[in-house]
Enzyme design. Structure first.
Site, PDB file in Angstrom:
ATOM      1  N   LYS A  81       0.841  -1.183   0.000  1.00 18.57           N
ATOM      2  CA  LYS A  81       0.000   0.000   0.000  1.00 18.57           C
ATOM      3  C   LYS A  81       0.885   1.244   0.000  1.00 18.57           C
ATOM      4  O   LYS A  81       1.946   1.266   0.639  1.00 18.57           O
ATOM      5  CB  LYS A  81      -0.874  -0.060   1.257  1.00 18.57           C
ATOM      6  CG  LYS A  81      -1.958   0.972   1.402  1.00 18.57           C
ATOM      7  CD  LYS A  81      -2.737   0.672   2.687  1.00 18.57           C
ATOM      8  CE  LYS A  81      -3.861   1.637   2.957  1.00 18.57           C
ATOM      9  NZ  LYS A  81      -4.581   1.292   4.227  1.00 18.57           N
TER      10      LYS A  81
ATOM     11  N   SER B  13      -9.363   0.895   3.463  1.00 19.26           N
ATOM     12  CA  SER B  13      -8.632   1.779   2.571  1.00 19.26           C
ATOM     13  C   SER B  13      -7.518   1.092   1.780  1.00 19.26           C
ATOM     14  O   SER B  13      -6.941   1.694   0.862  1.00 19.26           O
ATOM     15  CB  SER B  13      -8.012   2.931   3.383  1.00 19.26           C
ATOM     16  OG  SER B  13      -7.071   2.435   4.325  1.00 19.26           O
TER      17      SER B  13
ATOM     18  N   SER C  37      -9.410  -1.657   7.601  1.00 24.37           N
ATOM     19  CA  SER C  37      -8.835  -1.399   6.277  1.00 24.37           C
ATOM     20  C   SER C  37      -8.059  -2.562   5.679  1.00 24.37           C
ATOM     21  O   SER C  37      -7.613  -2.481   4.534  1.00 24.37           O
ATOM     22  CB  SER C  37      -7.942  -0.152   6.320  1.00 24.37           C
ATOM     23  OG  SER C  37      -8.736   1.002   6.469  1.00 24.37           O
TER      24      SER C  37
END
Length: 575
Positions: free
Chosen positions: A124, A205, A229
């Site tokens: 990420k 996310s 997330s």
């Protein structure tokens, strides 16, 4: 990002890995997800890479049928094939072929670092990498900034021999900037979309991390979780998502929210793959004092992968089912699938106890949806709200993180807020219709964080104590039934409230796929909650349930993407 891909493609051609035998096949012009297999993935030099496990890749490399360089080339081809649609890769590592070649050379010399040797992965874009890539949390504000070092988890994966393929897209600033936004969108990365249904919420996310693994763009990925997330996007993309206890994996080098809940977790298409990654990244780090806590339960001597189990292990398993706490909010399809799976588990010898509820669930569990400000919005008590301390922690932690960056003028949360205002068209600093439609509420959570000035007042400490103590007591009480400890709580991750108490408690969670919505086409999973440091329980029982799924004649398991809505070009809006 396009330049990075083209550069890598040129290198791919130069090393002789680009071959017509795995040139991507064009998708049909007419969408028919029910009768046509869209976006088929061609074999990789005779190896079926689509849905391949890490063990299968290793076996092919050991036989000499595959190399890490070839793996990278095939995954890059898959990126070309899918990127226009799902946008899961924010940036390809320009050094990826050089790294893969080094791992191949080590293999030739007899050095194999472990099960991840030569395996491509993404992280990420809020996880720092000290290389030729950016670390920006998806924001143009940090473009060009330079981190002081690799994040600890990245360094450990490099040491394990894994090959960093690139950065994954995400919800900008890991969902911290606003309360009404388009999940999976960032100014720098654009809109990430799920390969199951490209028109709905892809999960966030850690959107690109999950979407990329689900679509076979990469073997595995790292994500981060503050409150859902990892578990949410894993569930919505038919993956195994593994979120460890806060402090089991280091957060050093990760763009922060709160030290009390941030955790780095893994995404894999199987439990074994996700656990291989977890084995590589957990452990003590002097830069994160949470990883040095005295009460940490030591990892098993042979690593957590040594605890992977078959379905026969379920004969001695006892699980709790918090029906009133969470399952009553699940839809009919999830409940039907749950009933079938529970019947299978009981037939395998497991004991399922209904009604093992989260203590005080009537108060601490939001009856509507996931709401990290529930104490305030639902009861008018800011001193019982998770957001109360997170917005203070974010202000302090971000300012500290930014101090270490070089080649940037962005030094404080105040600077980020001003940057977003100055660049409304790209970063939506003001609410719609003045700012960007993907951030309908602008940057209201940033502004709320700024208003605290990082002051840890009485309300801050009361909120932190309330949320941690009630969440921990709630889960720990539910894990005790008539004086006997249960092996886990079975909860529905599609119900956002189900992972919220685990997040506040700092407790570990794992989710495995077990169904798909006929309405949206989006997958849903089954999650297992445990108390602090009991990742061993999660590994054992998630793998046993997965084995039961794979060895039974059932559809209750991971299914491949159907690419529903791939011809539609939806504008990013809150959904």
């Amino acid at each position: 990002m396009r330049a990075a891909i083209l550069s890598a493609a040129a290198l791919l051609t130069a090393v002789g890995a680009f071959d017509t035998q795995f040139t991507p096949q064009l998708a049909p012009l007419q969408e028919n997800a029910l009768t046509t297999k869209l976006f088929p993935m061609a074999d990789c030099h005779g190896f079926k890479l689509e849905e391949a496990t890490i063990d299968q890749m290793q076996e092919a490399m050991e036989r000499g049928n595959l190399t890490s360089v070839k793996l990278v080339g095939c995954y890059l081809t898959r990126t070309f094939q899918t990127e226009e649609y799902i946008n899961s890769i924010l940036q390809v590592n320009p050094d990826v072929f050089a790294i893969a070649a080094e791992r191949d050379a080590e293999r030739q010399s007899g050095k194999i670092r472990g099960p991840l040797h030569g395996i491509p992965f993404t992280v990420k874009d809020n996880i720092g990498t000290k290389d030729n890539m950016e670390t920006t949390a998806g924001s143009f504000a940090l473009l060009g900034s330079i981190v002081p070092r690799d994040a600890h988890v990245v360094a450990k994966l490099r040491d394990a021999g894994a090959v960093l393929f690139g950065k994954a897209t995400l919800s900008e600033w890991a969902d911290m900037r606003s309360s009404n936004y388009s999940e999976g969108f960032s100014g720098r990365g654009g809109q990430c979309r799920s390969s199951y249904n490209l028109t709905v919420n892809p999960g966030g996310s850690s959107s690109g991390s999950a979407v990329g693994v689900a679509a076979n763009v990469v073997a595995f990925s790292l994500g981060t979780e503050t409150d859902g997330s990892v578990i949410n996007p894993a569930s919505r993309n038919a993956l195994v998502g593994f979120k460890p206890t806060v402090g089991r994996t280091s957060r050093a080098g990760v763009i922060p929210e709160t030290e009390h809940q941030d955790s780095v977790g893994s995404f894999g298409r199987t439990v074994r793959d996700a656990v291989y990654v977890f084995d590589a990244i957990h452990g003590a780090d002097p830069r994160d004092n949470y990883t040095l806590a005295k009460d940490i339960k030591p990892a098993p001597e042979g690593g957590y992968a040594s605890l992977l189990a078959k379905k026969s292990a379920l004969q001695c398993a006892r699980f709790g089912l918090p029906w009133m706490s969470y399952w009553r909010f699940a839809d009919g399809e999830q409940l039907t699938a749950l009933t079938r799976l529970l019947d299978m588990m009981r037939a395998a010898g497991a004991t399922i106890i209904n009604g093992t509820e989260i203590t005080d669930f009537e108060t601490i569990v939001s009856p509507k949806n996931w709401d990290w400000d529930w104490g305030n919005t639902g009861r008018g008590r800011a001193n019982e709200s998770e957001l109360t301390y997170i917005k203070v922690d974010f202000y302090n932690n971000m300012n500290k993180y930014l101090e270490e960056l070089t080649n940037t003028n962005v030094r404080t949360v105040d600077d980020i807020i001003q940057y977003n205002i100055d660049n409304d068209g790209a970063e939506g600093g003001r609410p719609w219709p003045f700012g960007h439609p993907a951030w309908y509420s602008g940057q209201d959570v940033f502004l709320a964080s700024q208003a605290t000035r990082g002051v840890q007042n009485a309300t801050y400490f009361q909120a932190l104590d309330y949320c941690q103590s009630t969440a921990r007591r709630g889960i720990d009480d539910a894990l005790r039934h008539n004086g006997t400890s249960l092996n886990g709580l079975l909860v529905p991750p599609a119900v956002g409230q189900s992972y919220q108490q685990a997040a506040q408690a700092g407790y570990p969670v794992v989710t495995i796929p077990f169904g798909v919505s006929s309405d949206s086409g989006m997958p849903f999973g089954l999650a297992i909650l445990q108390t602090a440091w009991r990742e061993d329980e999660l590994v054992k029982w998630a793998s046993a349930i997965e084995d039961l799924q794979l060895t039974s004649n059932t559809t209750l398991k991971r299914t491949q993407p159907t690419w529903r809505g791939y011809l539609e070009r939806n504008v990013p809006v809150p959904f």
